[in-house]
Design an enzyme around this catalytic site. Sequence first.
Site, mmCIF file in Angstrom:
data_model
loop_
_atom_site.group_PDB
_atom_site.id
_atom_site.type_symbol
_atom_site.label_atom_id
_atom_site.label_comp_id
_atom_site.label_asym_id
_atom_site.label_seq_id
_atom_site.Cartn_x
_atom_site.Cartn_y
_atom_site.Cartn_z
ATOM 1 N N LYS A 49 46.582 49.013 -71.418
ATOM 2 C CA LYS A 49 47.878 48.380 -71.714
ATOM 3 C C LYS A 49 48.658 48.145 -70.424
ATOM 4 C CE LYS A 49 47.731 50.215 -76.363
ATOM 5 N NZ LYS A 49 48.034 51.270 -77.339
ATOM 6 N N GLN A 93 51.839 56.479 -77.709
ATOM 7 C CA GLN A 93 50.417 56.422 -78.073
ATOM 8 C C GLN A 93 50.068 57.520 -79.078
ATOM 9 O OE1 GLN A 93 48.174 53.995 -76.807
ATOM 10 N NE2 GLN A 93 46.864 54.835 -78.405
ATOM 11 N N ASP A 116 55.385 48.410 -81.386
ATOM 12 C CA ASP A 116 54.157 48.858 -82.058
ATOM 13 C C ASP A 116 54.287 48.645 -83.569
ATOM 14 O OD1 ASP A 116 51.629 49.817 -81.642
ATOM 15 O OD2 ASP A 116 52.178 51.929 -81.766
#
Length: 291
Positions: A49, A93, A116
Amino acid sequence: MELIDGNKIAAEVVAELKAEVASFKGRKPCIALVRVGEDPASVSYVKKKEMTAAAIGMESRVILPPESISRVELLALIDQLNNDSGVDGILVQSPMPRQIDELEVFRRIAPDKDVDGLGTMNLGKVAQDDDTGFVSCTPAGVMLLLARSGVDLKGKHVVVIGRSLLVGKPVALLALQKKAGANGTVTICHSGTANLPALTRQADVLIAAIGRPEFITADMIKPGAVVIDVGMNRVADASKKSGYRLTGDVHFPSVSPLCSKITPVPGGVGPMTVAMLMKNTVKAYRAGHPV
Ligand code: NAP
């Protein structure tokens, strides 16, 4: 059989974003990437990322709290990022350590920075067919792969295997939306589903998000189906330097000859997830920088 090339389609998205970001004056879009602990898969995902953000010309801030971080400390970190006007998007994450309630973390991220797309507001917008929010990245990537491969879900039976918050549920909602490219008739299967092969054999489009290596076999496929393999499973393999190989949820050698289109693993859905995170971050930036 046609291979749906996620690397190629993700590279197109990255190139489009790069051109878009180059046109922005002043501060560039910035994503905060929070990785708690040293889970090996998370280390490689966050690295990817970070590299993709750099390739687009975006900023990223990688924040690495220790595995032992408390719930209160992690929530305070998110509050700080929520209030930081230099940060457009926040990703924490998954998986997170045991003492952390992931849902509480996802809900704490400000909806306008929840790139997200796993917070209540943004998931709710998917259910409301409202495009103003952020669609979570893997489901958004699946939909873009289908769209750019010329697969229209209208009139199709879409069978999704998996009902996770991360993949199964949102991708089923997206396929169901009354919108161009979607409008599918959707069946969602899970571990409590009886006679799964009888349902998967009805699928014009099969989306596998199970987390079980090579679970979908040829006898579960309707000839001519489109198969999207979301699975990303590490299987021990002594012949590899890393000691493992990546495999999907679909037994590719037996299933692929039956399909009209299929995604490989790796090189299918995976690269799209990262590209969609960047696309969402640029969208968040634009919302804060109206022209
Ligand atoms: P998850 O949270 O573990 O969910 C798996 C789902 O599969 C659950 O709904 C589970 O049913 C269902 N399932 C498990 N065994 C089954 C069986 N025997 N028959 C029918 N359904 C079954 O996993 P996830 O987060 O959705 O991820 C799924 C896979 O996608 C994993 O391999 C993951 O690594 C991969 N993934 C890839 C990306 C990417 O970027 N490519 C992103 C995210 C995830 P229950 O609900 O009944 O338990």
